[in-house]
Scaffold this motif. Structure first.
Motif, PDB file in Angstrom:
ATOM      1  N   VAL A  16       0.838  -1.204   0.000  1.00 17.80           N
ATOM      2  CA  VAL A  16       0.000   0.000   0.000  1.00 17.80           C
ATOM      3  C   VAL A  16       0.873   1.254   0.000  1.00 17.80           C
ATOM      4  O   VAL A  16       0.611   2.218  -0.727  1.00 17.80           O
ATOM      5  N   GLU A  17       1.926   1.239   0.814  1.00 15.78           N
ATOM      6  CA  GLU A  17       2.822   2.389   0.883  1.00 15.78           C
ATOM      7  C   GLU A  17       3.476   2.658  -0.469  1.00 15.78           C
ATOM      8  O   GLU A  17       3.590   3.816  -0.899  1.00 15.78           O
ATOM      9  N   ALA A  18       3.892   1.611  -1.155  1.00  6.16           N
ATOM     10  CA  ALA A  18       4.499   1.777  -2.478  1.00  6.16           C
ATOM     11  C   ALA A  18       3.477   2.327  -3.469  1.00  6.16           C
ATOM     12  O   ALA A  18       3.804   3.184  -4.307  1.00  6.16           O
ATOM     13  N   MET A  19       2.253   1.860  -3.380  1.00  8.79           N
ATOM     14  CA  MET A  19       1.201   2.335  -4.278  1.00  8.79           C
ATOM     15  C   MET A  19       0.901   3.813  -4.024  1.00  8.79           C
ATOM     16  O   MET A  19       0.765   4.604  -4.958  1.00  8.79           O
ATOM     17  N   GLU A  20       0.812   4.200  -2.754  1.00  7.43           N
ATOM     18  CA  GLU A  20       0.535   5.607  -2.437  1.00  7.43           C
ATOM     19  C   GLU A  20       1.691   6.508  -2.870  1.00  7.43           C
ATOM     20  O   GLU A  20       1.465   7.642  -3.324  1.00  7.43           O
ATOM     21  N   LYS A  21       2.913   6.020  -2.752  1.00 10.00           N
ATOM     22  CA  LYS A  21       4.060   6.801  -3.213  1.00 10.00           C
ATOM     23  C   LYS A  21       4.009   7.001  -4.723  1.00 10.00           C
ATOM     24  O   LYS A  21       4.278   8.093  -5.237  1.00 10.00           O
ATOM     25  N   ALA A  22       3.639   5.943  -5.443  1.00  9.20           N
ATOM     26  CA  ALA A  22       3.502   6.051  -6.896  1.00  9.20           C
ATOM     27  C   ALA A  22       2.388   7.024  -7.263  1.00  9.20           C
ATOM     28  O   ALA A  22       2.510   7.798  -8.225  1.00  9.20           O
ATOM     29  N   PHE A  23       1.304   7.013  -6.506  1.00  7.81           N
ATOM     30  CA  PHE A  23       0.185   7.922  -6.750  1.00  7.81           C
ATOM     31  C   PHE A  23       0.620   9.372  -6.548  1.00  7.81           C
ATOM     32  O   PHE A  23       0.300  10.252  -7.360  1.00  7.81           O
ATOM     33  N   THR A  24       1.356   9.617  -5.479  1.00  7.19           N
ATOM     34  CA  THR A  24       1.855  10.975  -5.224  1.00  7.19           C
ATOM     35  C   THR A  24       2.739  11.449  -6.366  1.00  7.19           C
ATOM     36  O   THR A  24       2.620  12.586  -6.837  1.00  7.19           O
ATOM     37  N   GLY A  25       3.628  10.559  -6.831  1.00  5.08           N
ATOM     38  CA  GLY A  25       4.486  10.925  -7.958  1.00  5.08           C
ATOM     39  C   GLY A  25       3.689  11.207  -9.213  1.00  5.08           C
ATOM     40  O   GLY A  25       3.991  12.150  -9.962  1.00  5.08           O
ATOM     41  N   ALA A  26       2.662  10.411  -9.456  1.00  7.51           N
ATOM     42  CA  ALA A  26       1.819  10.619 -10.643  1.00  7.51           C
ATOM     43  C   ALA A  26       1.120  11.965 -10.584  1.00  7.51           C
ATOM     44  O   ALA A  26       1.001  12.664 -11.602  1.00  7.51           O
ATOM     45  N   MET A  27       0.630  12.346  -9.396  1.00  6.20           N
ATOM     46  CA  MET A  27      -0.058  13.638  -9.258  1.00  6.20           C
ATOM     47  C   MET A  27       0.910  14.803  -9.469  1.00  6.20           C
ATOM     48  O   MET A  27       0.581  15.795 -10.131  1.00  6.20           O
ATOM     49  N   GLU A  28       2.111  14.683  -8.929  1.00  5.69           N
ATOM     50  CA  GLU A  28       3.120  15.737  -9.135  1.00  5.69           C
ATOM     51  C   GLU A  28       3.471  15.854 -10.614  1.00  5.69           C
ATOM     52  O   GLU A  28       3.577  16.967 -11.157  1.00  5.69           O
ATOM     53  N   ASN A  29       3.641  14.720 -11.266  1.00  2.00           N
ATOM     54  CA  ASN A  29       4.000  14.729 -12.683  1.00  2.00           C
ATOM     55  C   ASN A  29       2.876  15.313 -13.532  1.00  2.00           C
ATOM     56  O   ASN A  29       3.131  16.072 -14.482  1.00  2.00           O
ATOM     57  N   ALA A  30       1.634  14.954 -13.214  1.00  2.00           N
ATOM     58  CA  ALA A  30       0.495  15.447 -13.994  1.00  2.00           C
ATOM     59  C   ALA A  30       0.383  16.959 -13.892  1.00  2.00           C
ATOM     60  O   ALA A  30       0.131  17.663 -14.890  1.00  2.00           O
ATOM     61  N   ARG A  31       0.563  17.492 -12.702  1.00  2.00           N
ATOM     62  CA  ARG A  31       0.481  18.948 -12.520  1.00  2.00           C
ATOM     63  C   ARG A  31       1.616  19.650 -13.245  1.00  2.00           C
ATOM     64  O   ARG A  31       1.421  20.713 -13.863  1.00  2.00           O
ATOM     65  N   GLU A  32       2.816  19.071 -13.183  1.00  2.00           N
ATOM     66  CA  GLU A  32       3.967  19.666 -13.847  1.00  2.00           C
ATOM     67  C   GLU A  32       3.803  19.680 -15.356  1.00  2.00           C
ATOM     68  O   GLU A  32       4.114  20.680 -16.018  1.00  2.00           O
ATOM     69  N   VAL A  33       3.289  18.606 -15.920  1.00  2.00           N
ATOM     70  CA  VAL A  33       3.197  18.493 -17.379  1.00  2.00           C
ATOM     71  C   VAL A  33       1.971  19.224 -17.925  1.00  2.00           C
ATOM     72  O   VAL A  33       2.078  20.021 -18.860  1.00  2.00           O
ATOM     73  N   PHE A  34       0.808  18.984 -17.351  1.00  2.00           N
ATOM     74  CA  PHE A  34      -0.433  19.496 -17.923  1.00  2.00           C
ATOM     75  C   PHE A  34      -1.006  20.715 -17.201  1.00  2.00           C
ATOM     76  O   PHE A  34      -1.977  21.315 -17.684  1.00  2.00           O
ATOM     77  N   GLY A  35      -0.437  21.074 -16.068  1.00  2.00           N
ATOM     78  CA  GLY A  35      -0.950  22.224 -15.333  1.00  2.00           C
ATOM     79  C   GLY A  35      -2.387  22.030 -14.918  1.00  2.00           C
ATOM     80  O   GLY A  35      -2.800  20.932 -14.531  1.00  2.00           O
ATOM     81  N   GLU A  36      -3.191  23.084 -15.037  1.00  2.00           N
ATOM     82  CA  GLU A  36      -4.585  22.996 -14.612  1.00  2.00           C
ATOM     83  C   GLU A  36      -5.436  22.121 -15.538  1.00  2.00           C
ATOM     84  O   GLU A  36      -6.578  21.800 -15.214  1.00  2.00           O
ATOM     85  N   HIS A  37      -4.894  21.741 -16.703  1.00  2.00           N
ATOM     86  CA  HIS A  37      -5.636  20.904 -17.645  1.00  2.00           C
ATOM     87  C   HIS A  37      -5.407  19.408 -17.419  1.00  2.00           C
ATOM     88  O   HIS A  37      -5.864  18.597 -18.221  1.00  2.00           O
ATOM     89  N   ALA A  38      -4.715  19.061 -16.337  1.00  2.00           N
ATOM     90  CA  ALA A  38      -4.447  17.639 -16.074  1.00  2.00           C
ATOM     91  C   ALA A  38      -5.749  16.848 -15.990  1.00  2.00           C
ATOM     92  O   ALA A  38      -6.706  17.279 -15.340  1.00  2.00           O
ATOM     93  N   PHE A  39      -5.764  15.718 -16.671  1.00  2.00           N
ATOM     94  CA  PHE A  39      -6.892  14.776 -16.671  1.00  2.00           C
ATOM     95  C   PHE A  39      -8.162  15.362 -17.287  1.00  2.00           C
ATOM     96  O   PHE A  39      -9.272  14.906 -16.985  1.00  2.00           O
ATOM     97  N   ARG A  40      -8.004  16.338 -18.150  1.00  2.00           N
ATOM     98  CA  ARG A  40      -9.154  16.973 -18.798  1.00  2.00           C
ATOM     99  C   ARG A  40      -8.942  16.970 -20.312  1.00  2.00           C
ATOM    100  O   ARG A  40      -7.812  17.003 -20.791  1.00  2.00           O
ATOM    101  N   LYS A  41     -10.032  16.946 -21.048  1.00  2.00           N
ATOM    102  CA  LYS A  41      -9.930  17.068 -22.502  1.00  2.00           C
ATOM    103  C   LYS A  41      -9.428  18.475 -22.830  1.00  2.00           C
ATOM    104  O   LYS A  41      -9.960  19.464 -22.335  1.00  2.00           O
ATOM    105  N   TRP A  42      -8.417  18.498 -23.698  1.00  2.00           N
ATOM    106  CA  TRP A  42      -7.763  19.778 -24.017  1.00  2.00           C
ATOM    107  C   TRP A  42      -7.206  19.702 -25.433  1.00  2.00           C
ATOM    108  O   TRP A  42      -6.000  19.761 -25.647  1.00  2.00           O
ATOM    109  N   PRO A  43      -8.077  19.535 -26.415  1.00  2.00           N
ATOM    110  CA  PRO A  43      -7.590  19.376 -27.793  1.00  2.00           C
ATOM    111  C   PRO A  43      -7.004  20.667 -28.348  1.00  2.00           C
ATOM    112  O   PRO A  43      -7.286  21.760 -27.849  1.00  2.00           O
ATOM    113  N   MET A  44      -6.190  20.538 -29.373  1.00  2.00           N
ATOM    114  CA  MET A  44      -5.665  21.710 -30.067  1.00  2.00           C
ATOM    115  C   MET A  44      -6.832  22.581 -30.520  1.00  2.00           C
ATOM    116  O   MET A  44      -7.842  22.094 -31.022  1.00  2.00           O
ATOM    117  N   GLY A  45      -6.693  23.884 -30.309  1.00  2.00           N
ATOM    118  CA  GLY A  45      -7.733  24.808 -30.720  1.00  2.00           C
ATOM    119  C   GLY A  45      -8.742  25.115 -29.641  1.00  2.00           C
ATOM    120  O   GLY A  45      -9.632  25.951 -29.845  1.00  2.00           O
TER     121      GLY A  45
END
Length: 385
Positions: A279-308
């Protein structure tokens, strides 16, 4: 309830609950999202016994923690003051209440399956903080009184009220129990799938999902979705846990999202099958995924954001599930230099790849569409390498 009237861009419909936008895109899971159980049910698998208990006895069981009221259940406490008071008035008038359903687990503990709001209200009035009665239709003499203020005969009538309780035996298969839960689930707004899983689960899985969704990294990545009114935050964390612990291949073997997530819940509840270290390893991976998503996609993380399109769409659960799992495999210092390439690749796909858009919009539980969106996210995450 779900509304088709709140739009947030092309092919995006935001879910609405009690007139308010929820921040989550409506998901069409398709027929593959329906649980598969033996039909017709084998009568030997369905064991429900009926008993009658006084309200005092039921409240004692709650105090003794033999009966659980699904703590941390956000929507369970949204009745208005007059609704609560009218329920108490029904008891004072000797009006029988509809039957309650409890589920017994293999440890002998009971969970409220149907009647959670009614029982929570009565517990609050008699044993909890209490509330003054208001808006009564007949018993105006007790208007404004709390339980301790009532005459002894009124208190006795409430405590002695007989409740009909249907108990689902723990030998009932989980998938059948889940389907029974959905069938007998009553009230003004039926529980959704995650709310049902929450009521059926044990404290361990609930606490794990609570920690995951109460982290700062989750709040930042989802623009503050923590404590979602329909528990969609918990469902998204559970989807990550399910695919991280069980893997995509496990879903391909049984491509039914509700069953898959129920199995993941049971896994999280079992410390022998899923020890604390896992469980601890899974939660650590989840935290890393959330940090990465915010860094890459900003406020558009996990949202549809097509060109245009520059508008902020509601969060899409299929995108969350695939991109969170995909980004969990990367380090932040690897993604940061390539984030513009990754974003452009993902946005081009959303604008041009109809098959991909379909995979995150309709029949999202179909195994081919689940597989395709995972493959697409993995490919886009490699952009710039």
């Amino acid at each position: 309830m779900t509304s088709q009237g709140a739009h947030a861009g092309p092919d995006v419909v935001e879910d609405v609950f009690e007139g308010l936008a929820t921040g989550i895109e409506v998901e069409d899971a398709g027929t593959a999202g329906e649980p598969v159980i033996e039909r017709p049910w084998n009568p030997a698998q369905i064991r429900v016994t009926t008993s009658t208990f006084s309200l005092r006895n039921i409240l004692d069981q709650i105090d003794e923690e033999a009966l659980e009221l699904a703590p941390d259940f956000q929507r369970g406490q949204v009745w208005k003051a007059n609704q609560k008071s009218l329920l108490v008035e029904s008891l004072l008038l000797n009006i029988p209440l509809p039957a309650f359903y409890f589920a017994e687990d293999r440890d002998g503990a009971f969970h409220v399956v149907d009647g959670l709001q009614r029982l929570s209200t009565l517990y609050e009035f008699v044993r909890g903080r209490g509330f003054p009665l208001k808006g009564l239709e007949y018993l105006h003499d007790v208007e404004g009184l709390r339980f301790p203020d009532l005459a002894v005969q009124w208190q006795r009538r409430i405590n002695n009220t007989q409740l009909v309780i249907n108990v689902i035996d723990p030998t009932t298969p989980p998938d059948v129990m889940y389907d029974i839960f959905k069938r007998i689930n009553t009230g003004g707004t039926p529980l959704n799938a995650q709310e049902i899983r929450h009521c059926m689960s044990k404290p361990r899985s609930r606490e794990i999902l609570r920690r995951m969704t109460h982290s700062n990294t989750f709040a930042l990545a989802t623009n503050g979705l923590t404590d979602h009114i329909r528990m969609n935050d918990r469902e998204m964390a559970l989807r990550f846990a399910a695919f991280w612990l069980l893997g995509l291949d496990a879903y391909m073997e049984l491509p039914v999202m509700e069953n898959f997530l129920m199995h993941a819940t049971q896994l999280l509840d079992d410390p022998e099958r899923c020890p604390d270290a896992r469980v601890e390893a899974m939660e650590k991976a989840f935290t890393g995924a959330m940090e990465n998503a915010r860094e890459v996609f900003g406020e558009h993380a996990f949202r549809k954001w097509p060109m245009g399109s520059e508008g902020l769409s509601p969060i899409n659960r299929a995108l969350f599930e695939t991109w969170s799992i995909t980004l969990a495999a990367y380090q932040l210092d690897d993604l940061s230099p390539r984030k513009h390439e990754i974003v452009n690749a993902a946005r081009r796909r959303m604008a041009r790849d109809i098959e991909y858009l379909n995979s995150v919009t309709s029949s999202t539980s179909d195994r081919r569409r689940v597989s395709y969106r995972f493959e697409a996210a993995a490919e886009d995450a490699r952009a710039g390498l």
